[in-house]
Scaffold this active site. Structure first.
Site, mmCIF file in Angstrom:
data_model
loop_
_atom_site.group_PDB
_atom_site.id
_atom_site.type_symbol
_atom_site.label_atom_id
_atom_site.label_comp_id
_atom_site.label_asym_id
_atom_site.label_seq_id
_atom_site.Cartn_x
_atom_site.Cartn_y
_atom_site.Cartn_z
ATOM 1 N N ASP A 174 0.902 -1.155 0.000
ATOM 2 C CA ASP A 174 0.000 0.000 0.000
ATOM 3 C C ASP A 174 0.932 1.194 0.000
ATOM 4 O O ASP A 174 1.525 1.520 1.035
ATOM 5 C CB ASP A 174 -0.885 0.003 1.250
ATOM 6 C CG ASP A 174 -1.850 1.192 1.259
ATOM 7 O OD1 ASP A 174 -2.929 1.065 1.863
ATOM 8 O OD2 ASP A 174 -1.542 2.243 0.660
ATOM 9 N N HIS A 175 1.087 1.819 -1.130
ATOM 10 C CA HIS A 175 2.182 2.799 -1.245
ATOM 11 C C HIS A 175 1.987 4.018 -0.354
ATOM 12 O O HIS A 175 2.937 4.727 -0.076
ATOM 13 C CB HIS A 175 2.419 3.196 -2.714
ATOM 14 C CG HIS A 175 1.366 4.076 -3.291
ATOM 15 N ND1 HIS A 175 0.236 3.594 -3.911
ATOM 16 C CD2 HIS A 175 1.251 5.429 -3.317
ATOM 17 C CE1 HIS A 175 -0.503 4.605 -4.311
ATOM 18 N NE2 HIS A 175 0.082 5.723 -3.969
ATOM 19 N N GLU A 221 -8.648 14.763 -4.747
ATOM 20 C CA GLU A 221 -7.898 14.963 -5.980
ATOM 21 C C GLU A 221 -8.641 15.977 -6.824
ATOM 22 O O GLU A 221 -9.867 15.974 -6.851
ATOM 23 C CB GLU A 221 -7.800 13.655 -6.771
ATOM 24 C CG GLU A 221 -6.969 12.587 -6.106
ATOM 25 C CD GLU A 221 -6.980 11.304 -6.927
ATOM 26 O OE1 GLU A 221 -6.196 11.206 -7.890
ATOM 27 O OE2 GLU A 221 -7.794 10.426 -6.629
ATOM 28 N N ASP A 260 -10.972 2.039 -4.525
ATOM 29 C CA ASP A 260 -9.696 2.600 -4.970
ATOM 30 C C ASP A 260 -8.923 3.231 -3.826
ATOM 31 O O ASP A 260 -7.700 3.166 -3.781
ATOM 32 C CB ASP A 260 -9.974 3.653 -6.060
ATOM 33 C CG ASP A 260 -8.724 4.093 -6.770
ATOM 34 O OD1 ASP A 260 -8.545 5.308 -6.969
ATOM 35 O OD2 ASP A 260 -7.907 3.222 -7.130
ATOM 36 N N HIS A 281 -5.947 2.639 1.355
ATOM 37 C CA HIS A 281 -5.112 3.736 1.865
ATOM 38 C C HIS A 281 -5.714 4.412 3.086
ATOM 39 O O HIS A 281 -5.025 4.658 4.088
ATOM 40 C CB HIS A 281 -4.909 4.807 0.788
ATOM 41 C CG HIS A 281 -4.323 4.294 -0.486
ATOM 42 N ND1 HIS A 281 -3.334 3.351 -0.532
ATOM 43 C CD2 HIS A 281 -4.581 4.637 -1.771
ATOM 44 C CE1 HIS A 281 -3.006 3.120 -1.790
ATOM 45 N NE2 HIS A 281 -3.741 3.874 -2.567
ATOM 46 N N LYS A 316 -12.751 12.598 -6.429
ATOM 47 C CA LYS A 316 -12.070 13.177 -7.598
ATOM 48 C C LYS A 316 -12.790 14.446 -8.010
ATOM 49 O O LYS A 316 -13.974 14.638 -7.704
ATOM 50 C CB LYS A 316 -12.085 12.158 -8.745
ATOM 51 C CG LYS A 316 -11.168 10.973 -8.493
ATOM 52 C CD LYS A 316 -11.049 10.133 -9.741
ATOM 53 C CE LYS A 316 -10.056 9.006 -9.568
ATOM 54 N NZ LYS A 316 -8.659 9.449 -9.500
#
Lengths: 351, 508
Positions: free
Chosen positions: B197-198, B236, B255, B260, B360
């Site tokens: 999970d970056h 975002e 997503d 996250h 978004k």
């Protein structure tokens, strides 16, 4: 922005001058004050340059370092001619992507003759409380000794540069003595030791390979190609202390050690004048095994070649920036002691 | 792993360099390899953080020579690595790069890969250690893992290690996540598996643990006696761009929130671990997920909001709505915005709601955690003070990474007038140095065998379990999905979600 203090200079006057400086900078009608200004201070940096008459030799370094380490910087010039004088400056830069400026304070103090004796009582109250104090001593170890020791006492870390030592063998031992006196309260570091980091990392990395690691005790000879200076002695002390070699004596350009078997470190003159240029290891009873690390001609990489019989492994290792600003900045990053450096200095003291 | 310690390694910046190894990237022709993985490995190489003997083997179905692979990766590094590709550094790195085409439906291609890896071990001293990275479309994971098992490439020899990194999404629902976990664990042990999970590799996300556990002052306040609520926002300003096809199958909940944002929530809510080792930390995070109150199907409308962006204006530019984007069904019901009110049923967090939102085409790009403290119990300064704002501790994850504390201060003057001020710490101004990219940190950790920043199997399944009723309700709902104008902070329903509790969303 800066202001020179004239007449009698004292701590209160300097603090007042600094407050005025901040007020001016924050004022919207000044060219600096048009943008918001943030005063930042995460440490005190005391730079002592005995015998110099201005801060010009360090101003670029201070500017570079303050980007990463906003500080109250004091540049002390003991041994200059003329009465005690001081001036205060602010160094500002724009934080990346911001309209805000980050500004740090700089105080330059010049003192000569008998006034040097009083300098520490002038300087120490100006240190910002609750943040660490770093001393960068740019003079010799026998200059203004009492003043130097007072500053070391007040510092969390004292930074030297043994590259400037004229007699490395003697001066490093002297530094070791100083370390022993102040060890309880002050960490010591050395920009020249920082220059050696890439060599130590490159050497250590070779012996991460399991086969080579088992041959560490069989090192017979280490050849260091170098220009004169403290670096080869520091590197040798590091190797010897890490590998628990016992020093047995020296010959011209050679130091002799003993672990389970004799081992030798040979210094050979290099081509250039910027310290160590190559280090080569050879192993007892294994002539086909060689480790060689050398600076590439263009100076950007170290070239590491490990030969084991008919197998050869080469790797290029980036040389990180060795500029004074970068090296000093790295020292300001270190939170505690540098045990390996202290261990190496202790080893040199015992030689 | 070597049993002898290298005495020369002590005191260096990396007290332990990774063991010699080969990183095998499946999906090497894909976007992630070019944009993130190889540039990250190259950056690590430039910082001299990679092991003495190191190689990268790229693999995908496409046939390619070693040189063609190296050449393609050089272009990627020049474009995506901050360091660019200096000649000597690149040549040294590229000398360890190789390529072999593999296809899970053709077992002989895996034999070829095995031979190549063994040859690299012999020529370059990579000692039999392997890090497999699955950067392929998720539908290929099972086949690749199965093939690695069949070819014996899953069990390391004595003294060696083999690890596997699996990219998100880890499943697209609970059933598929459980299936994938089961498939993985048929072939690998859990301690060999690294579910990436970056977000967890981001400097400021890691700083949450440092902030909480390296500073005594916060912990006494970090509970329901002092904290009113927590808002976690990931906004975002961009739309789906050219990923409409993927996003139609995902949506904001899958997503962002399931992975996250829930991981971020666990870092805020967890108890101090007994040690900074992977399992101790992950145990505490898993406990948080277990303590989150289930949102039953019938409660979904009360505790959750979804939305979809319509045409609008962002950053001064007109932008189309989601249903007008390429690859998107004009009748799509995929959510581009989701907001959820979570409750954690434990002593520390009872009655402290966690409001989580992601979307978004919101007005700006920002990811932050806002901890709002309770108001003062008795207001001394009533007259002429203006409205008193509660204290807030904001952890900004991106951009302008840092932490700020908002508190009230007296305005200079005769009267007592109180205005909020912010005490700021920003990574950029305080440290002024480059933070490593998330993938650099995560790859290095995997090479070192540290799985602290990776999700554990049970965590992943619990996260899916938590959001399944929401996904199910939304999938079956016949209600029209609320629309919000691009450039606004989401649908009105999101405002209602928090305002009926007497609170308001922050506008970061």
């Amino acid at each position: 922005m800066s202001a020179e203090l004239t007449g009698s200079v004292d701590v209160a006057k300097i603090e007042k001058e600094l407050r005025e400086l901040w007020k001016q900078m924050a004022h919207p009608t000044t060219s600096i004050g048009e943008n918001a200004v943030t005063r930042a201070c995460v440490l005190n940096l005391v730079i002592c340059s005995p015998g110099e008459t201005s801060d010009s030799s360090v101003s670029q370094v201070i500017g570079d370092v303050s980007v990463h380490h906003p500080a109250r910087t004091m540049v002390l010039l003991p041994g200059s001619e003329g009465p005690l004088s001081a001036w205060v400056t602010a160094q500002c830069h724009f934080a990346a992507g911001q309209r805000k400026q980050v500004c740090c304070e700089q105080i330059v103090v010049r003192a000569g003759g008998s006034e040097v004796k009083q300098l520490s009582s002038f300087v120490l109250p100006l240190l910002v409380p609750d943040v660490p104090v770093f001393l960068w001593w740019r003079g010799g170890l026998n200059q203004h000794v009492e003043f130097m020791r007072e500053l070391i006492d007040a510092s969390h870390r004292a930074i030297f540069d043994s590259q400037a030592f004229n007699d490395p063998w003697h001066d490093l031992k002297e530094l070791g003595n100083l370390l022993r006196l102040h060890r309880a309260d002050t960490a010591f570091s050395d920009l020249n030791w920082a220059r050696l980091s890439m060599w130590r990392a490159a050497i250590a990395e070779c012996f991460d390979i399991p086969e080579l690691l088992s041959w560490l005790p069989r090192i017979e000879k280490v050849v260091i190609e170098t220009s004169p200076g403290a670096q080869p002695l520091l590197l040798t002390a590091w190797l010897a202390s890490r590998l628990k070699w016992r020093y047995t004596g020296k010959a011209p350009d050679q130091l002799n050690f003993f672990s389970r078997q004799p081992a030798f470190v040979v210094m050979q003159p290099g081509q250039g004048d910027s310290g160590i240029e190559a280090v080569r290891f050879s192993f007892r009873s294994e002539p086909s095994v060689q480790v060689a690390i050398s600076k590439a001609a263009e100076g950007t990489h170290l070239r590491r070649v490990i030969t084991m019989g008919d197998k050869s492994m080469e790797r290029a290792l980036m040389i990180p920036s060795q500029g004074t600003s970068v090296l000093l900045s790295e020292q300001l990053d270190i939170p505690g002691r540098v045990p390996l450096y202290e261990e190496s200095l202790d080893y040199i003291s015992s030689l | 792993m070597q049993t002898l310690e290298n005495p020369l390694r002590e005191g260096l910046r990396m007290s332990r360099n990774p063991d010699p190894c080969i990183v095998v990237i499946f999906g090497a022709s894909g976007d992630l390899t070019k944009r993130k993985l190889v540039p990250a490995l190259y950056n690590l190489s430039r910082e001299n953080l990679l092991p003495a003997s190191f190689s990268v083997v790229g693999t995908a179905r496409t046939e390619m020579t070693h040189d063609a692979f190296r050449s393609g990766m050089k272009e990627s590094v020049q474009e995506f690595s901050e360091a660019g590709g200096d000649a000597a550094g690149w040549d040294s790195f590229a000398a360890g790069m190789f390529y072999v085409a593999t296809d899970p439906s053709k077992p002989e291609t895996y034999d070829q890969m095995k031979v190549l890896l063994q040859q690299i071990d012999k020529d370059r001293g990579t000692a039999g250690n392997r890090l497999f990275y699955l950067s392929t479309p998720p539908n290929l994971y099972s086949e690749i893992i199965r093939m690695l098992g069949e070819k014996g490439m899953n069990r390391p020899a004595e003294g060696n290690w083999i690890r596997i990194i699996i990219e998100k999404p880890f499943g697209r629902d609970l059933e598929s996540a459980r299936y994938l976990n089961a498939e993985v664990l048929k072939v690998f042990h859990e301690d060999q598996v690294y579910r990436i999970d970056h977000y967890l590799g981001k400097e400021t996300v890691q700083n949450i643990m440092v902030l909480r556990f390296a500073n005594r002052i916060f912990e006494p306040l970090w509970n329901n006696r002092y904290i009113d609520h927590v808002q976690i926002t990931s906004a975002e300003s961009i739309g789906v761009e050219n990923r409409g096809g993927y996003y139609e199958q995902a949506g904001a909940l899958r997503d962002m929130i399931q992975n996250h944002m829930l991981q971020t929530l666990t870092l805020i809510a967890m108890e101090p671990p007994v040690a900074m080792d992977a399992n101790a930390v992950r145990d505490e995070k898993t406990k948080v997920i277990r303590a989150i109150r289930d949102i039953h199907l019938e409660d979904v409308p009360w505790y959750t909001v979804r939305g979809q962006y319509a045409a609008g204006s962002v950053g001064g530019k007109k932008v189309p709505g989601y249903r007008q984007e390429n690859g998107v069904n004009p009748q799509s019901k995929t959510e581009t915005f989701a907001a959820i009110k979570f409750s954690i049923d434990n002593w520390r967090w009872a009655d402290v709601p966690f409001y989580v939102r992601s979307g978004k085409r919101l007005p700006k790009r920002v990811t932050e955690v806002a901890i709002q403290f309770r108001r003062v119990p008795h207001l001394l300064f009533k007259k002429d003070t203006g409205p008193m704002e509660p204290n807030q501790l904001i952890v900004r994850i991106q951009p302008d990474e840092g932490v700020s504390l908002k508190f009230g201060s007296k305005l200079p003057g005769q009267a007592i007038q109180i205005r909020p001020v912010s005490m700021d710490f920003q990574y950029g101004t305080s440290f002024g140095k480059r933070s490593p990219e998330a993938y650099e940190r995560l790859l290095l950790d995997a090479l070192l065998g540290d799985s602290t920043l990776y999700a554990r199997g049970d965590q992943v399944e619990l996260s899916w379990e938590l959001v399944m009723p929401i996904l199910e309700y939304w999938r079956n709902s016949t209600d029209e999905i609320p629309q919000y104008e691009s450039g606004t902070w989401g649908p009105k329903e999101a405002e209602d979600l928090i305002e009926r509790d007497g609170r308001k969303w922050r506008k970061p």
